[in-house]
Design an enzyme around this catalytic site. Structure first.
Site, PDB file in Angstrom:
ATOM      1  N   ARG A  94       0.893  -1.184   0.121  1.00 52.59           N
ATOM      2  CA  ARG A  94      -0.096   0.130  -0.109  1.00 52.59           C
ATOM      3  C   ARG A  94       0.861   1.388  -0.011  1.00 52.59           C
ATOM      4  O   ARG A  94       1.798   1.310   0.971  1.00 52.59           O
ATOM      5  CB  ARG A  94      -0.928  -0.024   1.304  1.00 52.59           C
ATOM      6  CG  ARG A  94      -1.867  -1.254   1.077  1.00 52.59           C
ATOM      7  CD  ARG A  94      -2.965  -1.067   2.103  1.00 52.59           C
ATOM      8  NE  ARG A  94      -3.884  -0.021   1.614  1.00 52.59           N
ATOM      9  CZ  ARG A  94      -4.954   0.627   2.473  1.00 52.59           C
ATOM     10  NH1 ARG A  94      -5.158   0.108   3.609  1.00 52.59           N
ATOM     11  NH2 ARG A  94      -5.974   1.434   1.748  1.00 52.59           N
ATOM     12  N   ASP A 246      -2.412   9.219   7.361  1.00 49.04           N
ATOM     13  CA  ASP A 246      -1.805   8.131   6.801  1.00 49.04           C
ATOM     14  C   ASP A 246      -0.210   9.021   6.292  1.00 49.04           C
ATOM     15  O   ASP A 246       0.653   8.078   6.133  1.00 49.04           O
ATOM     16  CB  ASP A 246      -2.093   7.660   5.340  1.00 49.04           C
ATOM     17  CG  ASP A 246      -3.317   6.959   5.799  1.00 49.04           C
ATOM     18  OD1 ASP A 246      -4.758   7.425   5.888  1.00 49.04           O
ATOM     19  OD2 ASP A 246      -3.239   5.609   5.921  1.00 49.04           O
TER      20      ASP A 246
HETATM   21  O1  MRU Z   1      -7.598   2.714   3.796  1.00 51.33           O
HETATM   22  P1  MRU Z   1      -7.481   2.320   5.192  1.00 51.33           P
HETATM   23  O2  MRU Z   1      -8.548   1.932   6.071  1.00 51.33           O
HETATM   24  O3  MRU Z   1      -6.139   1.990   5.640  1.00 51.33           O
HETATM   25  O4  MRU Z   1      -7.341   4.024   5.646  1.00 51.33           O
HETATM   26  C1  MRU Z   1      -7.367   4.404   6.943  1.00 51.33           C
HETATM   27  C2  MRU Z   1      -7.264   5.787   7.092  1.00 51.33           C
HETATM   28  O5  MRU Z   1      -7.483   6.769   6.327  1.00 51.33           O
HETATM   29  C3  MRU Z   1      -7.228   6.347   8.556  1.00 51.33           C
HETATM   30  O6  MRU Z   1      -7.781   7.482   8.965  1.00 51.33           O
HETATM   31  C4  MRU Z   1      -5.648   6.663   8.852  1.00 51.33           C
HETATM   32  O7  MRU Z   1      -4.954   5.515   8.429  1.00 51.33           O
HETATM   33  C5  MRU Z   1      -5.506   6.919  10.283  1.00 51.33           C
HETATM   34  S1  MRU Z   1      -5.286   5.362  11.167  1.00 51.33           S
HETATM   35  C6  MRU Z   1      -4.885   6.057  12.758  1.00 51.33           C
END
Ligand code: MRU
Length: 352
Positions: A94, A246
């Protein structure tokens, strides 16, 4: 990836080691099965970890980093000479959450100093240390945010109305979460708090995960569609927006789940403060601003299909960005494991 069959509402962490020796395995809550089934999956190999992160059995920036570290440990058990190749495979799962690269860089740096015969045991210890450090970091994030919630309650005299987006709770980390840490600390100490949860199309992390984990801890919450945010903020129903991240660029521009920037815009227009909660492992000093952050684009079918049924005419084009960038000017502060900073204070925070 086998379903272990374990069920229950008593999970306290989304990832842990089970067993000792050659048969040990990494166990994760399979988040693709929530909220209907609270079941775990077992990872015994690097392939399991790569597939588990890629298929979003685990997701959320801090947890992806922790999971990748566990994946390296599984790889070291099978082949201690595969450090570089294992890190490369995990890094490709990812692209947006920088915590993944942060954890892999740390594993690669520390393990490259270790003789091959000792790498498996060291890697397991390191992966556990990264998980435990995340717990401590998230608790400190909560301590940075709690005074803000208390001040709101003292001012209004009613339950604090927090709006969040996606899932930045303990399911996305190891314990506490980032955006939810102050909420859990406050709730645990008797502060009345209510969370507005947006469903977070198309993968519905808000609807499926944030509601589930808030319910597990007894925190009052209400689910709304993503596009209700402007209405709620405009109506004065929200005291504070707290979201996770992220990747945070050096100037404070912040990548988080798609839709975050619209909440920040609506919050600014309504005069509601918007905070980003994240550990230092989410800060990327190598990214000068948000334009340098790689944004994951996912399969268009996640937009075109709901419960396996097409919701748009056959042949409709669709795009599916997983994240957007909220400009630093819309963010009132960063709740971190080193305290609360404004965007202007960030460079110093990076250096500390
Ligand atoms: O695609 P995801 O579910 O991995 O995305 C998660 C998010 O965008 C969260 O808000 C971010 O990772 C913060 S987690 C503490």
């Amino acid at each position: 990836m086998k379903d272990s069959g374990a069920r229950g509402d008593s999970f306290t962490r989304p990832i842990w080691w089970e067993g000792d020796g050659p048969a040990d395995a990494v166990v994760v809550i399979d988040q693709t099965r929530l909220p209907h089934d609270a079941v775990t999956a077992r990872w015994s190999t690097l392939d399991d970890a790569v597939a588990g992160i890629g298929s979003m059995q685990v997701r959320g920036a801090p947890l992806i980093g922790v999971a990748a570290a566990h994946g390296v440990a599984l790889a070291m058990r099978a082949d201690p000479g595969s450090l570089e190749a294992a890190c490369a495979r995990l890094a490709a799962t990812r692209p947006t959450a920088v915590n993944l690269r942060w954890a892999l860089d740390r594993m690669a740096r520390d393990l490259s100093e270790v003789p091959r015969a000792a790498r498996a045991a060291t890697a397991r210890r390191l992966s556990q240390a990264i998980a435990d450090e995340d717990v401590a970091a998230c608790r400190r994030i909560g301590e940075a945010g709690l005074p803000l919630l208390r001040a709101i309650h003292e001012r209004t005299g009613r339950p604090v109305q927090v709006m969040t987006h996606c899932n930045a709770g303990w399911l996305a980390c190891v314990e506490w979460g980032t955006a939810t840490a102050a909420v859990y600390l406050g709730h645990g100490s008797g502060l009345p708090v209510h969370v507005w949860v947006s469903e977070t199309r198309p993968r519905n992390q808000g609807a499926a995960l944030t509601t589930w984990e808030l319910a597990q801890r007894g925190v009052p919450h209400t689910l709304v569609v993503d596009s209700a945010a402007g209405h709620l903020l405009g109506a004065g129903a929200v005291d504070v927006v707290i979201v996770g991240a992220d990747r945070i660029a050096a100037n404070g521009d912040t990548a988080n789940k798609i839709g975050t920037s619209l909440k920040a815009l609506a919050a600014r227009d309504a005069g509601v403060p918007c905070y980003v909660a994240a550990p230092m492992s989410t800060f990327d000093a190598a990214c000068p601003d948000g334009r340098a952050i790689p944004i994951e684009e996912r399969d268009a079918d996640e937009v075109l299909l709901v419960n396996g049924r097409r919701i748009a005419p056959e042949g409709t084009a669709a795009r599916n960005w997983g994240f957007d960038v909220t400009p630093a000017r819309l963010i009132d502060g960063f709740l971190t494991d080193r305290g609360l900073f404004t965007a202007a204070e960030l460079p110093e925070a990076f250096r500390a």
